[in-house]
Design an enzyme around this catalytic site. Structure first.
Site, PDB file in Angstrom:
ATOM      1  N   HIS A  37       0.833  -1.208   0.000  1.00  0.00           N
ATOM      2  CA  HIS A  37       0.000   0.000   0.000  1.00  0.00           C
ATOM      3  C   HIS A  37       0.872   1.264   0.000  1.00  0.00           C
ATOM      4  O   HIS A  37       0.582   2.237  -0.704  1.00  0.00           O
ATOM      5  CB  HIS A  37      -0.897   0.040   1.237  1.00  0.00           C
ATOM      6  CG  HIS A  37      -1.939  -1.032   1.285  1.00  0.00           C
ATOM      7  ND1 HIS A  37      -1.858  -2.103   2.137  1.00  0.00           N
ATOM      8  CD2 HIS A  37      -3.088  -1.206   0.584  1.00  0.00           C
ATOM      9  CE1 HIS A  37      -2.916  -2.883   1.977  1.00  0.00           C
ATOM     10  NE2 HIS A  37      -3.679  -2.367   1.036  1.00  0.00           N
ATOM     11  N   GLN A  61     -18.564  -5.466  -1.290  1.00  0.00           N
ATOM     12  CA  GLN A  61     -17.722  -6.411  -2.026  1.00  0.00           C
ATOM     13  C   GLN A  61     -17.462  -7.698  -1.253  1.00  0.00           C
ATOM     14  O   GLN A  61     -16.692  -8.549  -1.705  1.00  0.00           O
ATOM     15  CB  GLN A  61     -16.400  -5.759  -2.426  1.00  0.00           C
ATOM     16  CG  GLN A  61     -15.444  -5.425  -1.299  1.00  0.00           C
ATOM     17  CD  GLN A  61     -14.286  -4.572  -1.774  1.00  0.00           C
ATOM     18  OE1 GLN A  61     -14.445  -3.411  -2.150  1.00  0.00           O
ATOM     19  NE2 GLN A  61     -13.087  -5.147  -1.783  1.00  0.00           N
ATOM     20  N   ASP A 152      -3.857  -7.261  -7.583  1.00  0.00           N
ATOM     21  CA  ASP A 152      -5.271  -7.485  -7.865  1.00  0.00           C
ATOM     22  C   ASP A 152      -5.508  -7.202  -9.353  1.00  0.00           C
ATOM     23  O   ASP A 152      -6.160  -6.224  -9.715  1.00  0.00           O
ATOM     24  CB  ASP A 152      -6.130  -6.591  -6.976  1.00  0.00           C
ATOM     25  CG  ASP A 152      -5.903  -6.871  -5.500  1.00  0.00           C
ATOM     26  OD1 ASP A 152      -6.168  -8.007  -5.072  1.00  0.00           O
ATOM     27  OD2 ASP A 152      -5.444  -5.974  -4.778  1.00  0.00           O
ATOM     28  N   ARG A 189      -4.306 -10.131   3.682  1.00  0.00           N
ATOM     29  CA  ARG A 189      -4.764 -11.477   4.056  1.00  0.00           C
ATOM     30  C   ARG A 189      -3.624 -12.396   4.474  1.00  0.00           C
ATOM     31  O   ARG A 189      -3.866 -13.469   5.030  1.00  0.00           O
ATOM     32  CB  ARG A 189      -5.568 -12.096   2.912  1.00  0.00           C
ATOM     33  CG  ARG A 189      -6.944 -11.455   2.765  1.00  0.00           C
ATOM     34  CD  ARG A 189      -7.750 -12.008   1.612  1.00  0.00           C
ATOM     35  NE  ARG A 189      -9.122 -11.537   1.655  1.00  0.00           N
ATOM     36  CZ  ARG A 189      -9.534 -10.347   1.261  1.00  0.00           C
ATOM     37  NH1 ARG A 189      -8.648  -9.480   0.801  1.00  0.00           N
ATOM     38  NH2 ARG A 189     -10.807 -10.003   1.337  1.00  0.00           N
TER      39      ARG A 189
END
Length: 284
Positions: A37, A61, A152, A189
């Site tokens: 990030h 989502q 992603d 995650r």
């Protein structure tokens, strides 16, 4: 760093910067920030005068079987990290701010076709939630540039397609995947993984590297299905459970054809409580 929670304060600051002739870059996140990030924020500084980051765990989502309540929230730590990379403004809206009618009755944005493939098939409605919240955040922030991580990959293509289809005046900047020294793609995650699972997880990326090398070995037509099956077997033998591996056209994400030169390997696998995703572009 200025932190705001409501839309009026956000718009007031954006307006003030615009009156000064300043450009704005935007990095939307769900918090629980890691170096991946922060790389997005550092990239954003190269494209604009001011950088806005949002932290919002988007309920739209998450699927019915996905536990949004247990998604890690580390706001104090996130703020400290964002200050270190010179973030100008942090926007931390509540769900009530973003979805005043409740997200089940909210208008939504859906990008056809591409949203229903791969992760979209595994997580029905996920990309509708992503497209809707990103569209709304773009309307609120009105950035010149927005930075998204390439990890992603499908999400990135969904957002780029939405921006093109709806003629949004936002330049989307993909930022390369940031990896651990083991090769594991950084992800919020990863925090779900035990030490034993963290030792297993890099097998996903190692398998993608193997598959990439196999695809480049010859310019002759390859048996793609057989190679993908071998890759799935490698992942499963390592202790993960393959969700999918797909060879796709790099932009449309349509299944690869013998004529495609720029492709991407998309992969997802389960490990313990985590669902890991990764990708690797390949030029043939």
């Amino acid at each position: 760093m200025n932190t705001v929670e409501n839309i009026n304060d956000l718009r007031a600051q954006v307006k003030a910067w615009r009156m000064q002739g300043l450009t704005i870059a935007f990095v939307p996140t769900m918090g629980n920030l890691h170096d991946g990030h922060l790389a997005l924020v550092n990239a954003a500084h190269r494209y604009a005068d001011k950088v806005i980051v949002s932290i919002f765990v988007n309920p739209m989502q998450f699927g019915l079987s996905e536990d949004i309540d247990n998604y890690p929230r580390t706001l104090a730590q996130d703020k400290a990290s964002l200050i270190k990379v010179n973030t100008d403004l942090l926007f931390t809206p509540t769900a009530e701010t973003i979805y005043p009618k409740g997200f089940g009755e909210n208008s939504y944005v859906e990008v056809p076709n591409i949203s229903n493939l791969y992760c979209g098939a595994s997580r029905p409605g996920h990309f509708r939630g992503v497209a809707t919240v990103v569209c709304k955040l773009f309307n609120l922030v009105q950035p010149d540039v927005a930075c998204f991580g390439s990890k992603d990959y499908q999400q990135l293509q969904v957002i780029q397609t939405m921006v093109e289809d709806l003629s949004m005046p936002v330049d989307i900047v993909p930022v390369e995947i940031v990896r651990e020294t083991s090769g594991l793609a950084m992800s919020s995650r990863n925090g779900y993984l035990t030490p034993e699972e963290l030792a297993i997880a890099p097998a996903l990326y190692k398998t993608l590297q193997w598959l990439s090398a196999e695809l480049r070995k010859s310019h002759q037509p390859r048996d793609y299905a057989a190679l993908v099956m071998q890759a799935c077997e490698q992942i499963d033998r390592a202790g993960l459970k393959t969700d999918y591996i797909n060879l796709c056209h790099a932009k449309t994400l349509a299944p690869v054809t013998p004529n495609d030169k720029d492709i991407v390997i998309l992969a997802a696998a389960y490990l313990g409580k985590a669902r890991l995703i990764d990708n690797l572009p390949v030029s043939l």
